[in-house]
Write a protein that holds these residues in place. Sequence first.
Motif, PDB file in Angstrom:
ATOM      1  N   ALA A 103       0.843  -1.209   0.000  1.00  0.00           N
ATOM      2  CA  ALA A 103       0.000   0.000   0.000  1.00  0.00           C
ATOM      3  C   ALA A 103       0.875   1.256   0.000  1.00  0.00           C
ATOM      4  O   ALA A 103       0.582   2.243  -0.680  1.00  0.00           O
ATOM      5  N   ARG A 104       1.967   1.199   0.760  1.00  0.00           N
ATOM      6  CA  ARG A 104       2.865   2.360   0.815  1.00  0.00           C
ATOM      7  C   ARG A 104       3.432   2.646  -0.576  1.00  0.00           C
ATOM      8  O   ARG A 104       3.569   3.803  -0.994  1.00  0.00           O
ATOM      9  N   LYS A 105       3.738   1.552  -1.291  1.00  0.00           N
ATOM     10  CA  LYS A 105       4.270   1.674  -2.651  1.00  0.00           C
ATOM     11  C   LYS A 105       3.208   2.290  -3.578  1.00  0.00           C
ATOM     12  O   LYS A 105       3.518   3.126  -4.435  1.00  0.00           O
ATOM     13  N   GLN A 106       1.949   1.881  -3.393  1.00  0.00           N
ATOM     14  CA  GLN A 106       0.872   2.450  -4.216  1.00  0.00           C
ATOM     15  C   GLN A 106       0.758   3.962  -3.973  1.00  0.00           C
ATOM     16  O   GLN A 106       0.550   4.737  -4.909  1.00  0.00           O
ATOM     17  N   CYS A 107       0.928   4.368  -2.724  1.00  0.00           N
ATOM     18  CA  CYS A 107       0.871   5.794  -2.395  1.00  0.00           C
ATOM     19  C   CYS A 107       2.046   6.548  -3.016  1.00  0.00           C
ATOM     20  O   CYS A 107       1.868   7.627  -3.594  1.00  0.00           O
ATOM     21  N   SER A 108       3.239   5.984  -2.892  1.00  0.00           N
ATOM     22  CA  SER A 108       4.416   6.702  -3.393  1.00  0.00           C
ATOM     23  C   SER A 108       4.411   6.770  -4.917  1.00  0.00           C
ATOM     24  O   SER A 108       4.783   7.781  -5.503  1.00  0.00           O
ATOM     25  N   ASN A 109       3.965   5.675  -5.564  1.00  0.00           N
ATOM     26  CA  ASN A 109       3.873   5.687  -7.032  1.00  0.00           C
ATOM     27  C   ASN A 109       2.964   6.811  -7.519  1.00  0.00           C
ATOM     28  O   ASN A 109       3.236   7.463  -8.528  1.00  0.00           O
ATOM     29  N   LEU A 141       3.347  16.788   1.449  1.00  0.00           N
ATOM     30  CA  LEU A 141       2.044  16.768   0.783  1.00  0.00           C
ATOM     31  C   LEU A 141       1.100  15.847   1.545  1.00  0.00           C
ATOM     32  O   LEU A 141       1.512  14.803   2.048  1.00  0.00           O
ATOM     33  N   CYS A 142      -0.177  16.257   1.625  1.00  0.00           N
ATOM     34  CA  CYS A 142      -1.129  15.393   2.332  1.00  0.00           C
ATOM     35  C   CYS A 142      -2.328  15.045   1.465  1.00  0.00           C
ATOM     36  O   CYS A 142      -2.627  15.727   0.488  1.00  0.00           O
ATOM     37  N   MET A 143      -3.001  13.965   1.842  1.00  0.00           N
ATOM     38  CA  MET A 143      -4.249  13.546   1.187  1.00  0.00           C
ATOM     39  C   MET A 143      -5.063  12.736   2.192  1.00  0.00           C
ATOM     40  O   MET A 143      -4.586  12.409   3.270  1.00  0.00           O
ATOM     41  N   SER A 144      -6.292  12.406   1.811  1.00  0.00           N
ATOM     42  CA  SER A 144      -7.189  11.646   2.675  1.00  0.00           C
ATOM     43  C   SER A 144      -7.963  10.652   1.817  1.00  0.00           C
ATOM     44  O   SER A 144      -8.509  11.031   0.777  1.00  0.00           O
ATOM     45  N   ALA A 145      -8.040   9.394   2.253  1.00  0.00           N
ATOM     46  CA  ALA A 145      -8.632   8.343   1.404  1.00  0.00           C
ATOM     47  C   ALA A 145     -10.121   8.561   1.130  1.00  0.00           C
ATOM     48  O   ALA A 145     -10.606   8.234   0.044  1.00  0.00           O
ATOM     49  N   GLY A 148     -10.763   8.077   7.867  1.00  0.00           N
ATOM     50  CA  GLY A 148      -9.833   7.843   8.969  1.00  0.00           C
ATOM     51  C   GLY A 148      -8.468   7.359   8.545  1.00  0.00           C
ATOM     52  O   GLY A 148      -7.714   6.839   9.371  1.00  0.00           O
ATOM     53  N   ILE A 149      -8.129   7.533   7.275  1.00  0.00           N
ATOM     54  CA  ILE A 149      -6.788   7.142   6.805  1.00  0.00           C
ATOM     55  C   ILE A 149      -6.350   8.074   5.679  1.00  0.00           C
ATOM     56  O   ILE A 149      -7.169   8.526   4.886  1.00  0.00           O
ATOM     57  N   GLY A 150      -5.084   8.348   5.652  1.00  0.00           N
ATOM     58  CA  GLY A 150      -4.485   9.161   4.597  1.00  0.00           C
ATOM     59  C   GLY A 150      -2.988   9.044   4.738  1.00  0.00           C
ATOM     60  O   GLY A 150      -2.503   8.188   5.481  1.00  0.00           O
ATOM     61  N   PHE A 151      -2.272   9.901   4.035  1.00  0.00           N
ATOM     62  CA  PHE A 151      -0.823   9.869   4.252  1.00  0.00           C
ATOM     63  C   PHE A 151      -0.237  11.275   4.219  1.00  0.00           C
ATOM     64  O   PHE A 151      -0.878  12.229   3.781  1.00  0.00           O
ATOM     65  N   LEU A 152       0.987  11.350   4.733  1.00  0.00           N
ATOM     66  CA  LEU A 152       1.799  12.559   4.583  1.00  0.00           C
ATOM     67  C   LEU A 152       3.056  12.155   3.838  1.00  0.00           C
ATOM     68  O   LEU A 152       3.734  11.200   4.246  1.00  0.00           O
ATOM     69  N   TYR A 153       3.342  12.840   2.752  1.00  0.00           N
ATOM     70  CA  TYR A 153       4.612  12.656   2.053  1.00  0.00           C
ATOM     71  C   TYR A 153       5.612  13.624   2.677  1.00  0.00           C
ATOM     72  O   TYR A 153       5.323  14.816   2.833  1.00  0.00           O
ATOM     73  N   ILE A 191      -5.298   0.820   5.860  1.00  0.00           N
ATOM     74  CA  ILE A 191      -4.129   1.026   5.003  1.00  0.00           C
ATOM     75  C   ILE A 191      -4.311   0.276   3.676  1.00  0.00           C
ATOM     76  O   ILE A 191      -4.038   0.810   2.600  1.00  0.00           O
ATOM     77  N   VAL A 192      -4.827  -0.958   3.763  1.00  0.00           N
ATOM     78  CA  VAL A 192      -5.097  -1.731   2.545  1.00  0.00           C
ATOM     79  C   VAL A 192      -6.138  -0.995   1.691  1.00  0.00           C
ATOM     80  O   VAL A 192      -6.001  -0.896   0.467  1.00  0.00           O
ATOM     81  N   GLY A 193      -7.158  -0.442   2.347  1.00  0.00           N
ATOM     82  CA  GLY A 193      -8.205   0.294   1.632  1.00  0.00           C
ATOM     83  C   GLY A 193      -7.666   1.546   0.949  1.00  0.00           C
ATOM     84  O   GLY A 193      -8.039   1.864  -0.187  1.00  0.00           O
ATOM     85  N   LEU A 194      -6.776   2.242   1.644  1.00  0.00           N
ATOM     86  CA  LEU A 194      -6.144   3.437   1.066  1.00  0.00           C
ATOM     87  C   LEU A 194      -5.367   3.069  -0.206  1.00  0.00           C
ATOM     88  O   LEU A 194      -5.517   3.724  -1.246  1.00  0.00           O
ATOM     89  N   GLY A 195      -4.559   2.027  -0.100  1.00  0.00           N
ATOM     90  CA  GLY A 195      -3.759   1.594  -1.260  1.00  0.00           C
ATOM     91  C   GLY A 195      -4.648   1.236  -2.439  1.00  0.00           C
ATOM     92  O   GLY A 195      -4.392   1.631  -3.580  1.00  0.00           O
ATOM     93  N   LYS A 196      -5.716   0.514  -2.153  1.00  0.00           N
ATOM     94  CA  LYS A 196      -6.629   0.083  -3.217  1.00  0.00           C
ATOM     95  C   LYS A 196      -7.326   1.291  -3.846  1.00  0.00           C
ATOM     96  O   LYS A 196      -7.445   1.385  -5.069  1.00  0.00           O
ATOM     97  N   ALA A 197      -7.787   2.221  -3.010  1.00  0.00           N
ATOM     98  CA  ALA A 197      -8.478   3.412  -3.528  1.00  0.00           C
ATOM     99  C   ALA A 197      -7.538   4.201  -4.445  1.00  0.00           C
ATOM    100  O   ALA A 197      -7.960   4.718  -5.491  1.00  0.00           O
ATOM    101  N   ILE A 198      -6.282   4.274  -4.061  1.00  0.00           N
ATOM    102  CA  ILE A 198      -5.311   4.997  -4.882  1.00  0.00           C
ATOM    103  C   ILE A 198      -5.067   4.272  -6.199  1.00  0.00           C
ATOM    104  O   ILE A 198      -5.041   4.887  -7.268  1.00  0.00           O
TER     105      ILE A 198
END
Length: 366
Positions: free
Chosen positions: A48-54, A194-198, A206-211, A241-248
């Motif tokens: 999932a982290r890889k999906q976010c960074s890609n 950079l920020c986002m929200s799933a 309730g999940i997102g990331f910060l680059y 986290i799995v849901g965030l990766g999939k949504a991305i």
Amino acid sequence: MIYLDNASTTKINEEVLNAMMPYFDQLFYNASSNHKEAQHLKNKIEEARKQCSNLIHADAEEIIFTSGATESINYALKGYFEENFEKGNHIITCKTEHKAVLKTCEYLETKGIDVTYLDVDSKGRIDLGELQNAITDDTAMIAIMFANNETGVLQDIEAIGSIAKNNNVKFFCDATQAIGKIPIDVKQLHIDLLCMSAHKINGPKGIGFLYVKKGIRLTPLLHGGAQENDNRGGTYNTPLIVGLGKAIEISQRYLIQKNMHYLNLYRHLFEWINSKSNIRIIGDESNRLYNIVNIKIHNFDASIFVESSKEFAVSNGSACTSRIIEGSHVLKAMGLSDQECNQCLRISFDENTQIEHIIQFLKNIS
Ligand SMILES: *Cc1c(COP(=O)(O)O)cnc(C)c1O
């Protein structure tokens, strides 16, 4: 109920929901444990982290999972100034930022940080010359959002990134509304944080990331275990986290189709609005997202419409508390009065919005 309020949140995509489900029950383990089952979870989290960074052309180590954009914003701003107090005590932001940025800046002011709140023009854009002029020897950070959540208006992120880089200032960008609509390359745009929200891209709440660009250090908000490379303690929230990766992954897969869909819906609205003398679109008509449209209808009471409509879920440009109308800070920064703010409706689409929904909405307000 026709849902036209996707800028506030979106419905979870079924494929995302299905991907998350096993991690609530069968695979409930703590991803930090050492047994075999936990190792599978660790791999899923790193996938999932890889999906976010890609998505933003970053490296996986530059992604920190958080509870969403609000936490990411708090972490980026407070964490940066606390950790790097010697780099300067001045931040430049803008009056139309999300409250999460504005309130965090107000908090920073109580801790001795100077904040410059840039104005916007009537189209909702900042002046790049004003930004350049606001930079002093003490400036450590520029915090400007990619796309505005009330109007869909885009800022010139590439130019802002260049100004930040040329002045050796860090650039934080709230990309919560732009993610999944606009391809983003953080290196090309010189974005440092950079920020986002799933839940804004048909993912879970309730999940997102910060680059955080390599080399930048932040003081953690949450001290605890060694999760997230010591950046954020707390047991891994594997299902989210799995849901965030999939949504991305899905948002990237259908980026072009979705944008064509939004443009189609926008054109329909635009043509209709252009044929009416009492209705206009708020904000820049070309530098914008096409899935968020804020319209002003002359002599219209938006709060009554929003609160009493049984057919449509839309958002208004003002909050009405004890009969005092308080216009949105975004629209007011663009020059509207409190009264004019109450003539504004925000309509926002997602993949589920159909042209029939728009037609029905237009019939209803005309
Ligand atoms: C929704 C939104 C946020 C806040 O996101 P949360 O997930 O609710 O924390 C921040 N910035 C923008 C631009 C948003 O649209």
